[in-house]
Structure formats: C-alpha cells, structure tokens
Design an enzyme around this catalytic site. Structure first.
Site, PDB file in Angstrom:
ATOM      1  N   GLN A  88       0.836  -1.202   0.000  1.00 32.89           N
ATOM      2  CA  GLN A  88       0.000   0.000   0.000  1.00 32.89           C
ATOM      3  C   GLN A  88       0.869   1.249   0.000  1.00 32.89           C
ATOM      4  O   GLN A  88       1.918   1.293   0.636  1.00 32.89           O
ATOM      5  CB  GLN A  88      -0.912  -0.013   1.219  1.00 32.89           C
ATOM      6  CG  GLN A  88      -2.207   0.736   1.018  1.00 32.89           C
ATOM      7  CD  GLN A  88      -3.269   0.305   2.013  1.00 32.89           C
ATOM      8  OE1 GLN A  88      -3.306  -0.834   2.455  1.00 32.89           O
ATOM      9  NE2 GLN A  88      -4.155   1.217   2.372  1.00 32.89           N
TER      10      GLN A  88
ATOM     11  N   SER B   9       3.754  -6.519   2.747  1.00 30.65           N
ATOM     12  CA  SER B   9       2.442  -6.447   3.391  1.00 30.65           C
ATOM     13  C   SER B   9       1.373  -7.038   2.467  1.00 30.65           C
ATOM     14  O   SER B   9       1.414  -8.230   2.180  1.00 30.65           O
ATOM     15  CB  SER B   9       2.138  -5.005   3.810  1.00 30.65           C
ATOM     16  OG  SER B   9       1.016  -4.954   4.652  1.00 30.65           O
ATOM     17  N   LEU B  10       0.436  -6.233   1.940  1.00 34.38           N
ATOM     18  CA  LEU B  10      -0.577  -6.806   1.054  1.00 34.38           C
ATOM     19  C   LEU B  10       0.068  -7.470  -0.160  1.00 34.38           C
ATOM     20  O   LEU B  10      -0.504  -8.405  -0.744  1.00 34.38           O
ATOM     21  CB  LEU B  10      -1.578  -5.738   0.598  1.00 34.38           C
ATOM     22  CG  LEU B  10      -1.192  -4.869  -0.611  1.00 34.38           C
ATOM     23  CD1 LEU B  10      -1.618  -5.507  -1.929  1.00 34.38           C
ATOM     24  CD2 LEU B  10      -1.777  -3.487  -0.497  1.00 34.38           C
TER      25      LEU B  10
ATOM     26  N   ARG C  66      -9.552  -8.193   4.127  1.00 40.27           N
ATOM     27  CA  ARG C  66      -8.417  -7.686   4.913  1.00 40.27           C
ATOM     28  C   ARG C  66      -8.489  -6.170   5.059  1.00 40.27           C
ATOM     29  O   ARG C  66      -8.317  -5.625   6.157  1.00 40.27           O
ATOM     30  CB  ARG C  66      -7.113  -8.099   4.234  1.00 40.27           C
ATOM     31  CG  ARG C  66      -5.828  -7.743   4.990  1.00 40.27           C
ATOM     32  CD  ARG C  66      -4.634  -8.309   4.195  1.00 40.27           C
ATOM     33  NE  ARG C  66      -3.347  -8.112   4.863  1.00 40.27           N
ATOM     34  CZ  ARG C  66      -2.538  -7.076   4.662  1.00 40.27           C
ATOM     35  NH1 ARG C  66      -2.903  -6.106   3.833  1.00 40.27           N
ATOM     36  NH2 ARG C  66      -1.379  -6.989   5.297  1.00 40.27           N
TER      37      ARG C  66
ATOM     38  N   HIS D 194      -0.158  -3.295  11.163  1.00 42.29           N
ATOM     39  CA  HIS D 194       0.952  -4.107  11.689  1.00 42.29           C
ATOM     40  C   HIS D 194       1.280  -3.748  13.143  1.00 42.29           C
ATOM     41  O   HIS D 194       2.437  -3.623  13.521  1.00 42.29           O
ATOM     42  CB  HIS D 194       2.191  -3.975  10.785  1.00 42.29           C
ATOM     43  CG  HIS D 194       1.941  -4.462   9.395  1.00 42.29           C
ATOM     44  ND1 HIS D 194       1.762  -5.786   9.092  1.00 42.29           N
ATOM     45  CD2 HIS D 194       1.815  -3.784   8.228  1.00 42.29           C
ATOM     46  CE1 HIS D 194       1.536  -5.909   7.794  1.00 42.29           C
ATOM     47  NE2 HIS D 194       1.555  -4.712   7.253  1.00 42.29           N
TER      48      HIS D 194
ATOM     49  N   GLN E 154       1.013 -11.847  10.236  1.00 38.05           N
ATOM     50  CA  GLN E 154       1.476 -10.620   9.567  1.00 38.05           C
ATOM     51  C   GLN E 154       0.592  -9.410   9.881  1.00 38.05           C
ATOM     52  O   GLN E 154       1.062  -8.277   9.917  1.00 38.05           O
ATOM     53  CB  GLN E 154       1.518 -10.880   8.046  1.00 38.05           C
ATOM     54  CG  GLN E 154       2.120  -9.763   7.218  1.00 38.05           C
ATOM     55  CD  GLN E 154       1.220  -9.426   6.049  1.00 38.05           C
ATOM     56  OE1 GLN E 154       0.110  -8.924   6.231  1.00 38.05           O
ATOM     57  NE2 GLN E 154       1.698  -9.696   4.848  1.00 38.05           N
TER      58      GLN E 154
END
Length: 314
Positions: free
Chosen positions: A10, A94-95, A119, A203, A252
């Site tokens: 992102q 991440s994503l 998510r 996170h 995560q």
C-alpha cells in the site's frame, strides 16, 4: 544468479495504474475484469478514473494493487515466462504478500481479490478513526527504534510495523504512544520523524480483530503450496507449505514486515535480481538502499514488460 519477483504494498497506488497494460494486452484486461467480477463492482473504474480518495481507501487500494501486479505477471506468462523454471522465490510487502501468493498459485485470482477486500475492511474497522497512528523514523537503525517504542509504550501500544531498510523504519500503535516515540526519536538523533497520513495503525497489536477476521477467511479458502517458495514478511525466510503460509498471513496482520531482512536474505542466498511486479518503484528503491549487490528492476508498463522479457526469456 537467481531471480526473485517482489510485489509492492500500500502506498504504491495511483490513478490510472494498470490502464496502459489493459489497453495493450488482452491478458491484462482479463485480470481486471476477473477482479471486478470477484468483488461485484467496477474497481477498475475507480483505479483508472478516481477519485483518488476512493482508490486510497484500504479496502480498494489492496485488491487494486494486487490486480496490477497480476496483470503484469499474466502478460509475462502469456509471452512465455514460466515462473517455476525462471524465478527462484517470490515476496511481497504487506498486502503484496497476497499478490506474491496469487502469482505462485497458492490462491486463485478471485479468492485473492476477496481476501484483500476482507483484509482491508477488517483492518479499517479494527480501531476507531483517530485512536491509532503510524510514523516513519528516518536515520535510526532497528535497535534504537525498538528502544524508543519500548519507552513510548508506557502510553499505549507502540511497535515497529515495517523495517524497510536504509535507516527507514515505520512504527505503529496508539496515537499518543506513536507521537511520544516520534518525539523521542528526534531527541535521540533521528534525521526525521514523520507522522504518516494513514487511516489505521497497521501491523500493530491493535489490529488483533483484523487478524481474527483473516484467520476465519483463510480457513475457508482453497490453498495450494506455492510453485516457488515465498519469503514470508514475518519470518524473512522461505516457506512452501500452504497451511504454514496461512498461519503466517494471520501473524502478519499484527506483526512486523521484515523487508530489510528479506532483501538481505536474498543477497545472502544468491539472488542477484529482484523484479518488482506491479505499480510504482518503491521496492526497487529500497533494494538499492539495503544491498547494492542486488539489482532492482520495476516492471509495470508495456515497455518494462518488453525489456524484462528480453532478459528473462531472451
């Protein structure tokens, strides 16, 4: 002389992303159509026409970035790229880890889009707006930032969210604690400590409700072992078992994206080139800062794809 494919996270989104791929390649256009169908809405219209504030919403940005990555990958594959024989590892920020797993066959494209919509919504809903914050700390290394987070956690949750390398770490948690940590960082010699314009404290332990949502979602989706190992965000080491990968994806949500260590792992294990598949060039820039022996190449336009094919296939 091994190659890895990396997939952006992102922040790499922009209006118009992927439109040149869709216009030039039917395989790319098909990806965007599949994602639209999976979500039951024209996400591609938001991606290409805006408004920007709608694209930036976490629930839209996450599947949108994945769609661009997979569109570029599908074009490479249509032109003869075999992932299993040409690419040693995949990883995503991440994503981007979901994009990497879609690329490696762990999840179908439609399931990946739906997982990322879940998510994004779950991460946004986990913490009331204004209660959480994130900040970038520039010019301090991990031990110093860990100490600052520990001191600031007297005011609430505060932890390292991303270790991006090159003296760039992102912290996340309760707003008062993150603000305290940012002030401490400046006092302790950080070049800059910048509060980030994000909608939630990603996170961090505050994301626990989103982790629960992802555990449930991942239990109910078909999973296959990836055709090449994933270098997992929270482990910075290769994983090839689909069940273990699902558990790490849950971890995560509240855990640290160990990107510096991921690139260092690549460098230490014979990976010389990282192709960043998808929107932007963030990971390519980070690779250069982390280890100059690793060459980063961004692949997100028709010209990029043509150049990459010449190297990957000849």
């Amino acid at each position: 002389m091994a190659i890895a494919f990396t997939f952006p996270g992102q922040g790499s989104q922009s209006i118009g992303m992927g439109k040149d791929l869709a216009d030039a390649f039917p395989q790319a256009a098909q990806v965007f159509a599949e994602v639209d169908d999976a979500l039951g809405e024209k996400l591609s219209d938001i991606m290409w026409n805006g408004p920007e504030e709608t694209l930036t919403l976490t629930a839209n940005a996450q599947p949108a970035l994945m769609a661009v990555s997979i569109a570029a990958l599908r074009v490479l594959q249509a032109e003869g790229l075999d992932l299993k024989s040409k690419v040693a590892y995949v990883a995503g920020h991440s994503l981007g880890e979901y994009s990497a797993l879609c690329a490696a066959g762990t999840f179908s494209l439609a399931d990946t889009a739906r997982l990322l919509r879940i998510r994004g919504n779950a991460m946004q809903a986990a913490v009331p707006v204004g209660m959480g914050a994130m900040a970038a700390i520039i010019g301090l290394e991990q031990p110093g930032v860990e100490a600052i987070c520990l001191e600031a956690s007297a005011l609430g949750a505060c932890q390292i969210a991303n270790d991006n390398g090159g003296g760039q770490l992102v912290i996340s948690g309760e707003k008062s604690a993150v603000e305290k940590a940012a002030a401490l960082a400046t006092d302790k010699g950080a070049k800059r400590a910048i509060l980030l314009p994000v909608s939630a404290p990603f996170h961090s332990t505050l994301m626990a409700p989103a982790a629960d949502a992802m555990r449930a979602a991942l239990e109910n989706v078909e999973k296959r072992d990836p055709v090449v190992p994933l270098i997992a965000n929270v482990r910075a080491a290769p994983v090839s078992d689909a069940g273990e990968i699902a558990a790490l994806l849950v971890e995560q949500v509240t855990g640290q994206v160990r990107w510096r260590e991921t690139v260092e792992w690549f460098a230490a294990n014979g990976v010389t080139t990282l192709y960043e598949i998808g929107s932007g060039k963030v990971l390519t820039g980070l690779a250069r800062r982390i280890d100059k022996s690793v060459n980063g190449i961004a692949v997100n336009s028709p010209a990029d794809i043509e150049a990459a094919l010449q190297t990957l296939i000849g």
